[in-house]
Enzyme design. Structure first.
Site, short mmCIF file in Angstrom:
data_model
loop_
_atom_site.label_atom_id
_atom_site.label_comp_id
_atom_site.label_asym_id
_atom_site.label_seq_id
_atom_site.Cartn_x
_atom_site.Cartn_y
_atom_site.Cartn_z
N GLU A 1 10.62 -5.98 3.30
CA GLU A 1 10.69 -7.31 2.67
C GLU A 1 10.24 -7.25 1.21
O GLU A 1 10.85 -7.87 0.33
CB GLU A 1 9.78 -8.31 3.41
CG GLU A 1 10.31 -8.81 4.73
CD GLU A 1 9.87 -7.94 5.91
OE1 GLU A 1 9.49 -6.76 5.69
OE2 GLU A 1 9.92 -8.45 7.05
N LYS B 1 10.59 -3.29 14.11
CA LYS B 1 11.07 -2.69 12.86
C LYS B 1 12.19 -1.69 13.13
O LYS B 1 13.20 -1.67 12.44
CB LYS B 1 9.92 -1.91 12.20
CG LYS B 1 9.08 -2.69 11.23
CD LYS B 1 8.21 -1.69 10.42
CE LYS B 1 6.94 -2.35 9.93
NZ LYS B 1 6.02 -1.41 9.30
N HIS C 1 -4.16 -36.78 14.56
CA HIS C 1 -2.97 -37.62 14.70
C HIS C 1 -1.78 -36.78 15.13
O HIS C 1 -0.64 -37.21 15.01
CB HIS C 1 -2.67 -38.32 13.37
CG HIS C 1 -3.75 -39.27 12.98
ND1 HIS C 1 -3.65 -40.62 13.19
CD2 HIS C 1 -4.98 -39.06 12.45
CE1 HIS C 1 -4.77 -41.21 12.77
NE2 HIS C 1 -5.58 -40.28 12.32
N GLY D 1 -4.33 -4.27 5.68
CA GLY D 1 -3.73 -5.43 5.02
C GLY D 1 -4.47 -6.72 5.30
O GLY D 1 -4.79 -7.48 4.39
N ARG D 2 -4.79 -6.97 6.56
CA ARG D 2 -5.42 -8.25 6.92
C ARG D 2 -6.89 -8.33 6.51
O ARG D 2 -7.50 -9.37 6.62
CB ARG D 2 -5.26 -8.50 8.41
CG ARG D 2 -5.77 -7.39 9.31
CD ARG D 2 -5.21 -7.55 10.71
NE ARG D 2 -5.60 -6.47 11.63
CZ ARG D 2 -4.94 -5.33 11.80
NH1 ARG D 2 -3.87 -5.07 11.07
NH2 ARG D 2 -5.34 -4.43 12.68
N GLU E 1 -3.54 -9.82 15.02
CA GLU E 1 -3.09 -8.46 14.69
C GLU E 1 -4.21 -7.45 14.94
O GLU E 1 -3.94 -6.29 15.29
CB GLU E 1 -2.59 -8.38 13.24
CG GLU E 1 -1.72 -7.15 12.98
CD GLU E 1 -1.01 -7.17 11.64
OE1 GLU E 1 -1.63 -7.54 10.64
OE2 GLU E 1 0.19 -6.82 11.59
N LYS F 1 0.84 -1.20 0.00
CA LYS F 1 0.00 0.00 0.00
C LYS F 1 0.88 1.25 0.00
O LYS F 1 0.71 2.15 -0.80
CB LYS F 1 -0.90 -0.02 1.24
CG LYS F 1 -2.05 0.93 1.17
CD LYS F 1 -3.18 0.53 2.13
CE LYS F 1 -2.74 0.57 3.58
NZ LYS F 1 -3.85 0.20 4.50
#
Lengths: 531, 531
Positions: A209, A493, A378, A260-261, A347, A203
């Site tokens: 990254e 950060k 399992h 974002g999420r 978040e 955005k």
């Protein structure tokens, strides 16, 4: 607004929690309870007979929703009012308009903000359709790599995997997120660059990254003698550094009001999903999400599935004081959906201040985790059944398979075996088992609910995604916290940039300033970058 | 043995926990602390300066290890004594000899049981080498599908993904585990059967999911006119129904003393890993595991990395009362390693009785979960930093990348950025940050440790796997619980079979016996299988 702990309904719920409904008692769980503790919407049934709630608990939870005006706040959010704020402090101060990204169908929202956002979003969909038609005509591109991290990866990837059975033939997609160079190397070792489009999603156009991986990817193209500009697309804010026709074949826009999420139904998910599934299936996905958005506006929690789920979650979290929630889809296609929900929930609601900027004195969002069933049975179900920490489960199931490619073995199909396990676990966890051998004693009272649909297809997946978005947002409304910011990621950060600077000085042949970020230097020294 | 809560060291640790080391205090975390709270073995450094421990806490934790004779019990386990039992009750009553599966190198265990188990295991390795040499010569098979669930999938798959960078060219593997028919359909829609081997893994030869998926796979081959016998391999107990040359091209053996979640270094992982990596790299992987097995026998916790990690985990779990642990590899190749560790830990130690069959009055194994960093930073780290439930982290990192395919961007490489984030998070979580804006306040005191190696290769991966196996087993020894059985999975299985029977009757046109398993019938009715 009265603080959470002083709400009338909360005081009453605390009393009820002293003696919660005991599912292990003779006659406590009956077919009648299963039939009556059941809500339906958008083709889903939500079974909650195996939660530790009585009718009185449920009506008091309803009162909680009313007391905090949860549904009114949901309407305000969908109308585009400012919901992302902390009063009295610097904050993002904006609306959260993800529902507008898919409000293209029946009975649209008519408030000015929401309408405008939907119109802009629809324009991007049309731009995307035109772009993909060109791609189709050119017949050059079979592969798409999405570069993005957090919400730019988790939601789109979870949805893509969920709907892979509905993909166009010969379309293949990858997601590159981690700054670990092995993530990129692993992907680029297996693709044909000439046939590949790369969508870069950020955005702000400033995520470390993503910028690094974009550079990594561009160098691969350059080394192969290809012009990156012809292969790279941007999903970004209008006017961001990435909104640049010099560098990208096309730009698709997102807006500040889309977190974002919460962005899987915007262009963040749109470009890659429409490439893989085709535009019409992507719109079906939006239609399903939109249908659940309307359900989230219903006043009665029994009709409002996300609100009901939110209230049951709050019962488990704040009153039964259970620290985690596991989400277990009995559907292999949903293998990465729990990872998306982990971000969405943790978040959004892993917060310690309310919207007035006061520290809260109660628990907010739980630790969310999960893996598909029957696999989990399992693996960690030993602990779920007999461990000392009780974990409430949210189970997801579907009546039909996606591929309709099944066999009958020992008189039942795979799908029937899958469903038998889903329902058996729901019952076993609730009722437990007495046994003289202490190792075969099951305490029961492990709360769980099942969200059950007919088949996992694009429409259903849209509804499922929106169901969880609204569940999380409702919990935030009830706790009066801001579910739309993420200040908690800033400190890490900031310190990372200090250590990156230390690496950079070393790379330039300088010796490390040990008076600078001493703790960072101590780690670097130990890993032998300096002496 | 004295019950956990009455141990002298436990009483002392409870006192210490009233005022645990405060990492946020001025001067509490220093370079000196980082340098001194550090242990090394098998090429790994374990940094634990960011745990909430003082030197007194550490020495009291050492006393705990001594008081319960943890290292002596580890030696007994490796020697093949019976460690899988509950006294006074029916139980599996057997040794746990996974360390013998890789004891082929220096200073081998000389106890009769362990030696015999190693010899048998080595024979299987030789059989496997011969078989793979034939495969190589024939040059027919490029693909292998492993059918298995739980330990027969999670460990082998996690290791395979971790070492994909070291795979032989043109070798491709898949794992089929879920009884969901879409799991099989998804895999079989993308492979060339003629070039495919299928390994079916089940110790007992009776796991529902595995038998069903085997049948599913066999029908695919038959439909293509291929004889499954030429494509199917068995990994099973000698003499099990699956040990049958009529049906399988080859059988490789495992034994009762190898639990599923501890079986990645046996033939359960061996066949598919050696197919993908080559036999020599598989042996390197075993060599790394074996090296860590020796470390687990060291008396001093400061030299015994898995024991040290176990003790720190117990401090966080029982004394700081933290309900979950997140495992965060800063390595994308370890993307599924947390899922393996989730089984390993939660199935081993998610127990409520001790080895005398008494209910415990303390917390056992935590909820284990995790995703790779830096991805997690853009997902659930908001909650890790500022949420109301504190989550201790186990971070994993490596100095070098696997592919050595990296770029420099803004003066540092991707790998350097990755490591900067790892160390920055470790520090940020511990020290926190004061700020007048409550949304920018970080409480700190989030305990974490870092296991740091030079590079993730087969040897390192073996050591890493064994490190966690022993950490989990040490915690079981300290709590005096049986880490090797899994009675907690039985109840769900039993009820699932009842519902499977209900489906089967319906398929045979019978009406459902509503007096039978009523709760199962109630669910089935609601999903419209009956009226």
């Amino acid at each position: 607004m009265t603080a959470f702990r002083h709400l009338k309904s909360v005081i009453r719920l605390n009393e009820l929690a002293e003696d919660p409904y005991d599912l292990t008692k003779e006659g406590a769980v009956t077919p009648k309870r299963i039939d009556s503790m059941l809500s339906e919407a958008v083709g889903f049934k939500l079974f909650y007979a195996m939660e530790r709630v009585s009718e009185i608990t449920l009506s008091t939870l309803s009162e909680l929703a009313e007391e905090v005006e949860a549904v009114k706040k949901m309407a305000e959010m969908q109308n585009g009012e400012i919901v992302n704020f902390i009063s009295g402090h610097e904050s993002e101060n904006r609306p959260a308009l993800h529902t507008a990204m898919r409000d293209f169908f029946e009975s649209r929202n008519t408030s000015a903000h929401a309408k405008q956002a939907s119109e802009l979003a629809y324009k991007e969909c049309e731009k995307l359709r035109a772009f993909l038609n060109e791609v189709e005509k050119k017949d050059q591109f079979t592969t798409m790599i999405q570069i993005g991290i957090g919400g730019s990866e988790l939601g789109p990837k979870a949805v893509y995997l969920a709907l892979e059975a509905f993909c166009k033939p010969q379309r293949c997609v990858h997601f590159l997120s981690n700054v670990d160079p092995d993530d990129g190397a692993h992907i680029f070792h297996q693709i044909d660059l000439e046939k590949t489009l790369v969508v870069v999603v950020s955005k702000s156009g400033s995520t470390l990254e993503t910028l690094t991986n974009e550079q990594y990817a561009r160098e691969k193209f350059k080394k192969s003698g290809l012009n990156p500009k012809n292969h790279f697309l941007a999903v970004t804010g209008k006017g961001s550094p990435m909104d640049d026709p010099q560098n990208y074949a096309a730009s698709f826009y997102i807006w500040d009001s889309i977190g974002g999420r919460y962005s899987a139904t915007s262009m963040v998910g749109g470009v890659i999903l429409a490439f893989a599934l085709g535009m019409d299936r992507f719109l079906e996905f939006l239609r399903g999400a939109n249908a659940m958005d309307k359900i989230a506006l219903k006043a009665d929690p029994k009709a409002n599935l996300p609100l009901l789920s939110a209230l049951l979650g709050i019962w488990n979290r704040n009153f039964l004081t259970l620290p985690t929630t596991a989400i277990i889809p009995y559907s292999q296609a949903l293998s990465r959906f729990p990872a998306h929900l982990q971000q969405l929930d943790m978040e959004s609601n892993g917060k310690r201040i309310n919207k007035k900027g006061q520290f809260v004195d109660f628990d907010t969002g739980p630790i969310v985790w999960g893996e598909p069933g029957t696999n989990g049975q399992h693996s960690f179900y030993q602990s779920i059944h007999q461990g000392t920490t009780v974990v409430p489960l949210e189970l997801i199931g579907f009546r039909e398979s996606q591929y309709y490619d099944d066999i009958e073995f020992q008189a039942t199909t795979c799908q029937e075996k899958l469903l038998a396990n889903l329902f058996a676990q729901s019952i076993a966890l609730a009722i437990g088992q007495h046994n003289d051998n202490p190792n075969q004693f099951f305490p029961g009272n492990r709360p769980n609910r099942i969200l059950f649909g007919s088949r996992l297809d694009p429409y259903t997946m849209g509804a499922l995604l929106a169901y969880y978005e609204h569940k999380v947002v409702f919990q935030g409304f009830i706790w009066n916290i801001n579910s739309f910011d993420q200040e908690g990621v800033q400190l890490g950060k900031k310190l990372a940039l200090k250590i990156i600077d230390q690496f950079a000085s070393l790379n330039q042949g300088k010796s490390l300033d040990l008076k600078g970020f001493q703790l960072g230097a101590a780690y670097l020294k130990q890993i032998e970058f300096i002496d």
